[in-house]
Design a protein around this motif. Structure first.
Motif, PDB file in Angstrom:
ATOM      1  N   ILE A 234     -39.953 -47.093  -2.789  1.00 53.85           N
ATOM      2  CA  ILE A 234     -41.092 -47.373  -3.469  1.00 53.85           C
ATOM      3  C   ILE A 234     -42.346 -47.095  -2.908  1.00 53.85           C
ATOM      4  CG2 ILE A 234     -42.400 -49.702  -3.933  1.00 53.85           C
ATOM      5  CD1 ILE A 234     -39.681 -51.101  -4.278  1.00 53.85           C
ATOM      6  N   ALA A 235     -42.546 -46.936  -1.355  1.00 53.29           N
ATOM      7  CA  ALA A 235     -43.799 -46.418  -0.964  1.00 53.29           C
ATOM      8  C   ALA A 235     -44.050 -45.005  -1.100  1.00 53.29           C
ATOM      9  CB  ALA A 235     -43.524 -46.933   0.547  1.00 53.29           C
ATOM     10  N   VAL A 236     -42.820 -44.192  -1.324  1.00 60.23           N
ATOM     11  CA  VAL A 236     -43.089 -42.713  -1.601  1.00 60.23           C
ATOM     12  C   VAL A 236     -43.550 -42.694  -3.081  1.00 60.23           C
ATOM     13  CG1 VAL A 236     -41.813 -40.623  -1.670  1.00 60.23           C
ATOM     14  CG2 VAL A 236     -41.320 -42.336   0.228  1.00 60.23           C
ATOM     15  N   VAL A 237     -42.816 -43.593  -3.955  1.00 54.87           N
ATOM     16  CA  VAL A 237     -43.257 -43.123  -5.299  1.00 54.87           C
ATOM     17  C   VAL A 237     -44.831 -43.825  -5.478  1.00 54.87           C
ATOM     18  CG1 VAL A 237     -42.747 -44.362  -7.703  1.00 54.87           C
ATOM     19  CG2 VAL A 237     -40.964 -43.500  -6.105  1.00 54.87           C
ATOM     20  N   ALA A 238     -45.024 -44.939  -4.784  1.00 56.62           N
ATOM     21  CA  ALA A 238     -46.345 -45.375  -4.877  1.00 56.62           C
ATOM     22  C   ALA A 238     -47.444 -44.384  -4.460  1.00 56.62           C
ATOM     23  CB  ALA A 238     -46.724 -46.670  -4.076  1.00 56.62           C
ATOM     24  N   ALA A 239     -47.090 -43.466  -3.350  1.00 57.84           N
ATOM     25  CA  ALA A 239     -48.116 -42.483  -3.119  1.00 57.84           C
ATOM     26  C   ALA A 239     -48.121 -41.101  -4.344  1.00 57.84           C
ATOM     27  CB  ALA A 239     -47.489 -41.887  -1.881  1.00 57.84           C
ATOM     28  N   GLY A 240     -47.389 -41.229  -5.021  1.00 61.41           N
ATOM     29  CA  GLY A 240     -47.363 -40.394  -6.402  1.00 61.41           C
ATOM     30  C   GLY A 240     -46.429 -39.175  -5.897  1.00 61.41           C
ATOM     31  N   LEU A 241     -45.432 -39.219  -5.081  1.00 61.52           N
ATOM     32  CA  LEU A 241     -44.909 -38.172  -4.539  1.00 61.52           C
ATOM     33  C   LEU A 241     -43.463 -37.794  -5.356  1.00 61.52           C
ATOM     34  CD1 LEU A 241     -45.374 -38.786  -0.680  1.00 61.52           C
ATOM     35  CD2 LEU A 241     -46.653 -37.258  -2.480  1.00 61.52           C
ATOM     36  N   GLY A 242     -43.244 -38.888  -6.306  1.00 61.45           N
ATOM     37  CA  GLY A 242     -41.921 -38.482  -6.953  1.00 61.45           C
ATOM     38  C   GLY A 242     -41.660 -39.773  -7.679  1.00 61.45           C
ATOM     39  N   VAL A 243     -40.460 -39.653  -8.434  1.00 61.65           N
ATOM     40  CA  VAL A 243     -39.729 -40.694  -9.063  1.00 61.65           C
ATOM     41  C   VAL A 243     -38.552 -41.111  -8.665  1.00 61.65           C
ATOM     42  CG1 VAL A 243     -40.901 -39.870 -11.264  1.00 61.65           C
ATOM     43  CG2 VAL A 243     -38.573 -39.171 -10.922  1.00 61.65           C
ATOM     44  N   SER A 244     -37.892 -42.072  -8.753  1.00 59.54           N
ATOM     45  CA  SER A 244     -36.690 -42.546  -8.084  1.00 59.54           C
ATOM     46  C   SER A 244     -35.763 -43.750  -9.132  1.00 59.54           C
ATOM     47  CB  SER A 244     -37.042 -43.153  -6.966  1.00 59.54           C
ATOM     48  OG  SER A 244     -35.585 -43.430  -6.345  1.00 59.54           O
ATOM     49  N   THR A 245     -34.680 -43.959  -8.791  1.00 59.77           N
ATOM     50  CA  THR A 245     -33.872 -44.915  -9.550  1.00 59.77           C
ATOM     51  C   THR A 245     -33.972 -46.119  -8.658  1.00 59.77           C
ATOM     52  OG1 THR A 245     -31.905 -43.882  -8.738  1.00 59.77           O
ATOM     53  CG2 THR A 245     -32.729 -43.425 -10.861  1.00 59.77           C
ATOM     54  N   LEU A 246     -33.659 -47.289  -9.218  1.00 62.52           N
ATOM     55  CA  LEU A 246     -33.868 -48.646  -8.401  1.00 62.52           C
ATOM     56  C   LEU A 246     -32.814 -49.671  -9.260  1.00 62.52           C
ATOM     57  CD1 LEU A 246     -35.094 -49.689  -5.856  1.00 62.52           C
ATOM     58  CD2 LEU A 246     -36.967 -50.634  -7.405  1.00 62.52           C
ATOM     59  N   PRO A 247     -31.979 -50.235  -8.660  1.00 64.57           N
ATOM     60  CA  PRO A 247     -31.348 -51.537  -9.315  1.00 64.57           C
ATOM     61  C   PRO A 247     -32.062 -52.679  -9.234  1.00 64.57           C
ATOM     62  CG  PRO A 247     -30.020 -50.535  -7.330  1.00 64.57           C
ATOM     63  CD  PRO A 247     -31.321 -49.928  -7.261  1.00 64.57           C
ATOM     64  N   ARG A 248     -31.937 -53.486 -10.136  1.00 63.31           N
ATOM     65  CA  ARG A 248     -32.690 -54.554 -10.351  1.00 63.31           C
ATOM     66  C   ARG A 248     -32.468 -55.931  -9.616  1.00 63.31           C
ATOM     67  NH1 ARG A 248     -32.247 -55.010 -16.955  1.00 63.31           N
ATOM     68  NH2 ARG A 248     -33.195 -52.884 -17.485  1.00 63.31           N
TER      69      ARG A 248
END
Length: 300
Positions: A234-248
């Motif tokens: 989440i921190a890496v995505v928040a920095a705008g460095l890429g997209v990811s997948t995440l279970p709910r």
């Protein structure tokens, strides 16, 4: 009368194929397991193991005792369940194994409710996802909360019982400024050129799903970062460095700089379930815990 601990050691060697693997499953040292089996050999006056390549196999005498141990362990579990049913109310202690995200989104809240409604039941929880079924088989825990994937279910031995709890879909994690962040849902086709953040295990379902989806479209995913823990992703995505997948399930609170968007079409979905020994599945304490987990799963 044979010592049950020694019989368990021999039984574990048959299950796992070596003294070292049996020791690992039982939580002992190989020396301790060897000592237990040595004492059992002296007791029955017959060798119980013989070498086979790098491992060991059971002799005819060893197989007789291992088969008897199956019956002994099953009978012991059934007797415990019968005795527990005779008591008034639900009481006792359960040892539970659980993977991390289920603790946050499912098990923790369920145990909090049980503490209020069933105060005589004590649940000792351990966070782990390693060799949980083996530890259940060996009697080192009473129940495991485990998961697999709808498209890749695991096979359990016949003497273990599985109870479904819920299905857990996986969404796409996007930086808030991403052009697709405001969508109601996205297709994998919308993300063919995206920089991806995945875990370090190439054999994980999410990694395999991403690669197979891209390969079906003649593409190779642009993997820019390898990160295991969800808060770190989440921190890496928040920095705008890429997209990811995440279970709910167990998803932590997201910062304002991150959005989750459901996937449309084929997507990975986790199955969450409990595992216990079939002979102990009638225990009121285990049934009560599973009911509490299901009630929480119905209202995540």
């Amino acid at each position: 009368m044979f010592d049950l601990q020694r019989l368990r050691a021999l039984h574990a060697v048959r299950q796992h194929g070596s003294v070292a693997a049996a020791a690992d499953a039982l939580g002992f040292t190989p020396s301790a397991v060897s000592q237990q089996i040595g004492k059992l050999e002296r007791e029955v006056r017959s060798p119980l193991l013989e070498r086979a390549g790098r491992g060991v196999i059971l002799t005819d005498a060893g197989l007789v005792l291992a088969d008897a141990t199956d019956s002994i362990l099953t009978t012991t579990e059934q007797a415990s369940a019968d005795l527990e049913e005779l008591r008034s109310g639900v009481a006792g202690t359960l040892r539970v194994l659980c993977f991390p995200t289920a603790i946050r989104g499912l098990v923790g809240p369920a145990l909090g409710e049980l503490r209020r409604t069933t105060p005589d039941l004590t649940v000792l929880m351990e966070e782990t996802w390693i060799r949980t079924t083996e530890r259940i088989e060996a009697g080192h825990a009473d129940l495991a909360i485990a998961h697999d994937w709808v498209d890749s279910p695991i096979d359990l031995p016949a003497h273990l019982s599985q109870a479904p709890l819920m299905e857990d879909p996986v969404d796409v994690l996007l930086p808030a400024e991403h052009p697709l962040a405001g969508r109601d849902d996205v297709l994998i086709d919308d993300l063919l050129d995206a920089p991806w953040i995945i875990d370090t295990n190439d054999g994980s379902i999410c990694s395999q799903w991403l690669r197979s989806q891209m390969a079906a479209r003649g593409r190779i995913p642009d993997i820019v970062h390898r990160v295991d823990e969800y808060p770190s992703q989440i921190a890496v995505v928040a920095a705008g460095l890429g997209v990811s997948t995440l279970p709910r399930l167990g998803r932590p609170d997201l910062p304002s700089t991150v959005r989750t968007v459901p996937l449309r079409g084929e997507r990975p979905v986790r199955r969450v379930f409990t595992v216990c020994r079939r002979a102990s599945s009638r225990r009121p304490a285990i049934r009560t815990l599973i009911d509490a987990l299901r009630a929480r799963a119905d209202h995540p």
